[in-house]
Design an enzyme around this catalytic site. Sequence first.
Site, PDB file in Angstrom:
ATOM      1  N   ASN A  90       0.783  -1.242   0.000  1.00 20.42           N
ATOM      2  CA  ASN A  90       0.000   0.000   0.000  1.00 20.42           C
ATOM      3  C   ASN A  90       0.817   1.296   0.000  1.00 20.42           C
ATOM      4  O   ASN A  90       0.346   2.302  -0.502  1.00 20.42           O
ATOM      5  CB  ASN A  90      -1.049  -0.008   1.111  1.00 20.42           C
ATOM      6  CG  ASN A  90      -0.452  -0.061   2.487  1.00 20.42           C
ATOM      7  OD1 ASN A  90       0.686  -0.499   2.662  1.00 20.42           O
ATOM      8  ND2 ASN A  90      -1.199   0.383   3.474  1.00 20.42           N
ATOM      9  N   GLU A 127       4.559  -4.262  12.066  1.00 18.32           N
ATOM     10  CA  GLU A 127       3.634  -3.136  11.875  1.00 18.32           C
ATOM     11  C   GLU A 127       2.429  -3.704  11.146  1.00 18.32           C
ATOM     12  O   GLU A 127       2.485  -3.960   9.947  1.00 18.32           O
ATOM     13  CB  GLU A 127       4.311  -2.033  11.033  1.00 18.32           C
ATOM     14  CG  GLU A 127       5.577  -1.456  11.640  1.00 18.32           C
ATOM     15  CD  GLU A 127       5.306  -0.618  12.880  1.00 18.32           C
ATOM     16  OE1 GLU A 127       4.165  -0.158  13.077  1.00 18.32           O
ATOM     17  OE2 GLU A 127       6.253  -0.444  13.687  1.00 18.32           O
ATOM     18  N   CYS A 138      -3.238   1.575   6.576  1.00 22.03           N
ATOM     19  CA  CYS A 138      -3.391   0.865   7.857  1.00 22.03           C
ATOM     20  C   CYS A 138      -4.057   1.723   8.926  1.00 22.03           C
ATOM     21  O   CYS A 138      -4.633   1.202   9.868  1.00 22.03           O
ATOM     22  CB  CYS A 138      -2.034   0.367   8.332  1.00 22.03           C
ATOM     23  SG  CYS A 138      -0.809   1.666   8.291  1.00 22.03           S
TER      24      CYS A 138
HETATM   25  P1  NAP Z   1       0.380  -9.117   3.526  1.00 21.94           P
HETATM   26  O1  NAP Z   1      -0.482  -9.939   2.655  1.00 21.94           O
HETATM   27  O2  NAP Z   1       0.533  -9.505   4.941  1.00 21.94           O
HETATM   28  O3  NAP Z   1       1.793  -9.029   2.797  1.00 21.94           O
HETATM   29  C1  NAP Z   1       2.840  -8.276   3.333  1.00 21.94           C
HETATM   30  C2  NAP Z   1       4.166  -8.864   2.874  1.00 21.94           C
HETATM   31  O4  NAP Z   1       4.337 -10.157   3.458  1.00 21.94           O
HETATM   32  C3  NAP Z   1       4.250  -9.067   1.367  1.00 21.94           C
HETATM   33  O5  NAP Z   1       5.547  -8.778   0.922  1.00 21.94           O
HETATM   34  C4  NAP Z   1       3.965 -10.554   1.237  1.00 21.94           C
HETATM   35  O6  NAP Z   1       4.463 -11.114   0.037  1.00 21.94           O
HETATM   36  C5  NAP Z   1       4.698 -11.088   2.441  1.00 21.94           C
HETATM   37  N1  NAP Z   1       4.321 -12.451   2.847  1.00 21.94           N
HETATM   38  C6  NAP Z   1       3.231 -13.158   2.489  1.00 21.94           C
HETATM   39  N2  NAP Z   1       3.268 -14.383   3.072  1.00 21.94           N
HETATM   40  C7  NAP Z   1       4.407 -14.438   3.804  1.00 21.94           C
HETATM   41  C8  NAP Z   1       5.010 -15.417   4.658  1.00 21.94           C
HETATM   42  N3  NAP Z   1       4.432 -16.600   4.882  1.00 21.94           N
HETATM   43  N4  NAP Z   1       6.179 -15.121   5.257  1.00 21.94           N
HETATM   44  C9  NAP Z   1       6.767 -13.913   5.072  1.00 21.94           C
HETATM   45  N5  NAP Z   1       6.243 -12.960   4.268  1.00 21.94           N
HETATM   46  C10 NAP Z   1       5.077 -13.212   3.657  1.00 21.94           C
HETATM   47  O7  NAP Z   1      -0.131  -7.578   3.535  1.00 21.94           O
HETATM   48  P2  NAP Z   1      -0.572  -6.671   2.317  1.00 21.94           P
HETATM   49  O8  NAP Z   1      -1.882  -7.152   1.803  1.00 21.94           O
HETATM   50  O9  NAP Z   1       0.545  -6.477   1.360  1.00 21.94           O
HETATM   51  O10 NAP Z   1      -0.765  -5.284   3.079  1.00 21.94           O
HETATM   52  C11 NAP Z   1      -1.910  -4.972   3.788  1.00 21.94           C
HETATM   53  C12 NAP Z   1      -1.734  -5.141   5.286  1.00 21.94           C
HETATM   54  O11 NAP Z   1      -0.613  -4.383   5.730  1.00 21.94           O
HETATM   55  C13 NAP Z   1      -2.907  -4.574   6.055  1.00 21.94           C
HETATM   56  O12 NAP Z   1      -3.250  -5.451   7.086  1.00 21.94           O
HETATM   57  C14 NAP Z   1      -2.373  -3.257   6.591  1.00 21.94           C
HETATM   58  O13 NAP Z   1      -3.027  -2.781   7.735  1.00 21.94           O
HETATM   59  C15 NAP Z   1      -0.965  -3.615   6.865  1.00 21.94           C
HETATM   60  N6  NAP Z   1      -0.146  -2.397   6.951  1.00 21.94           N
HETATM   61  C16 NAP Z   1       0.311  -1.994   8.178  1.00 21.94           C
HETATM   62  C17 NAP Z   1       1.051  -0.815   8.293  1.00 21.94           C
HETATM   63  C18 NAP Z   1       1.585  -0.350   9.614  1.00 21.94           C
HETATM   64  O14 NAP Z   1       2.518   0.462   9.610  1.00 21.94           O
HETATM   65  N7  NAP Z   1       1.066  -0.790  10.733  1.00 21.94           N
HETATM   66  C19 NAP Z   1       1.329  -0.066   7.143  1.00 21.94           C
HETATM   67  C20 NAP Z   1       0.835  -0.519   5.922  1.00 21.94           C
HETATM   68  C21 NAP Z   1       0.117  -1.691   5.844  1.00 21.94           C
HETATM   69  P3  NAP Z   1       3.467 -11.400  -1.205  1.00 21.94           P
HETATM   70  O15 NAP Z   1       2.940 -10.074  -1.620  1.00 21.94           O
HETATM   71  O16 NAP Z   1       4.385 -12.001  -2.200  1.00 21.94           O
HETATM   72  O17 NAP Z   1       2.396 -12.324  -0.712  1.00 21.94           O
END
Ligand code: NAP
Length: 476
Positions: free
Chosen positions: A155, A251, A285
């Site tokens: 994002n 995060e 987020c």
């Molecule tokens: P996500 O599906 O959890 O993916 C995040 C990262 O983790 C991606 O690079 C993903 O790779 C990787 N990943 C997936 N499976 C994994 C595994 N088993 N082991 C290690 N890494 C793995 O999240 P998203 O859909 O990209 O982002 C949305 C989420 O991020 C929301 O929940 C949002 O709230 C959160 N977020 C939090 C913050 C904060 O600062 N608190 C900021 C921004 C976003 P792939 O893409 O290749 O699957």
Amino acid sequence: MKKQLKKKLYIDGRWQEAKDYYELKSPFSGDVIASVPLADEREVEDALESAQSGSEKMKQLTSLERSDILERASRIFEERSEEAVEILAMECAKPLKAARAEIARTIETYKFASEEAKRINGETIPMDAAKSGKGRFAFTIREPLGVIAAITPFNFPFNLVAHKLGPAFAAGNSVVLKPANQTPLSALLTAEIFEQAGLPGGALNVVTGRGSVIGDQLVKDSRVKMVTFTGSVEVGLGIKEKAGLKKVTLELGSNSAVIVDGAEDMNAVVDRCVEGAYSFAGQVCISVQRIYVQEILYDSFVHQFVERTKQLVIGDPLSEGTDLSAMINQGEADRIEEWFKEATEAGAHILYGGKREDAIIHPTVITGGSSALSLNCKEAFAPIVTITPYGSLDEAIGLVNDSEYGLQAGIYTTSVHKAFDALHRLQVGGVMINDIPTFRVDHMPYGGVKNSGTGREGIKYSVEEMTELKLVTFKL
Ligand code: NAP
């Protein structure tokens, strides 16, 4: 970026072909925009080996040298900002306005990191405060950890990568970066920029491909001393379980809330809440997901909120006027359609929106839903808000805290007593008085409690997480 590009992995300061590739498609148009390496086990191993030797090179640099590299990266980002903006519009359907705001922040984040590189210090300890400390002198120093694995979401693919690389390099670490599979182009441009800025080979390694495969390998490898992760709770929990004794910062997500108890200028509050709810289609987020409004103000607030929402322009992320475009993929739009169904079946009212066109979810306002609805209790990560009236401030704080998340919360009030009451009782990592929870600048401490994660970002705070504190004592 009109033609389809074949991208390469960035390992040990070199651009390398991979064995396998995947097609990257624009979430808005569905067009293939690039062919991206699908790193395998061998390539991730190369990246780890390279990062190991890169960490030795980083340790040799002076703080001034590290600061200068980050300063140059920030300047090159400024020069190449329109290229970066276009990548955001293409790979994650971020409208130009929001994309420009992200790049402006990214430039600033690297500047903060450049400044922070010059002030990593320890402290002296008054050893003689203890009976057995007489005749001793002690101080602490902060040392780099070595290799850091950074795993980032789709994002804010430039600025959230900057929140990993900036402090890691400021502190003298090397990084293996695994960006989200939907947003690899931003990470690869970032690598080009650091190469141009003179970062030593091996200090940054970018491996693109499947999170579950690459992520597991990085998280379990003993050369990695820290995993810094931004993403969903499910993936974050898995990382924490597999990381063993490595440092881990997480995060994670949220269903952020704002309390509207009173304000001098209610129009400005409505404008800000609309902005916080719908920027980048709510895929933020700290997006405003739940709004609790004092019951005397409720009817007029809801009316104004809907009127303001109607003015949002939906469309192509590459068109100048667009406020809101496609969700990151069709699966996310499917999920939200299910949630609309659940809400209406449970008796909630869709006052505005509730429509889907392809991967676009229209900005939606829902009232009359219970706390148990998915739209209230889970993270929506979509352009949706629920608006609920409350009687007393106690009730409003209880509703905000009735969540498994706790990233940031906001409260609009004209009473300083209520502001202090709320700031102590809200169970979150950050409280915004007279603003929405979506407020963030990049040097402030940022992170959550409960399922929103552990650890803090904001360059200075990340540097603390990314260094080891070492104590030195002298017997005089
Ligand atoms: P996500 O599906 O959890 O993916 C995040 C990262 O983790 C991606 O690079 C993903 O790779 C990787 N990943 C997936 N499976 C994994 C595994 N088993 N082991 C290690 N890494 C793995 O999240 P998203 O859909 O990209 O982002 C949305 C989420 O991020 C929301 O929940 C949002 O709230 C959160 N977020 C939090 C913050 C904060 O600062 N608190 C900021 C921004 C976003 P792939 O893409 O290749 O699957």
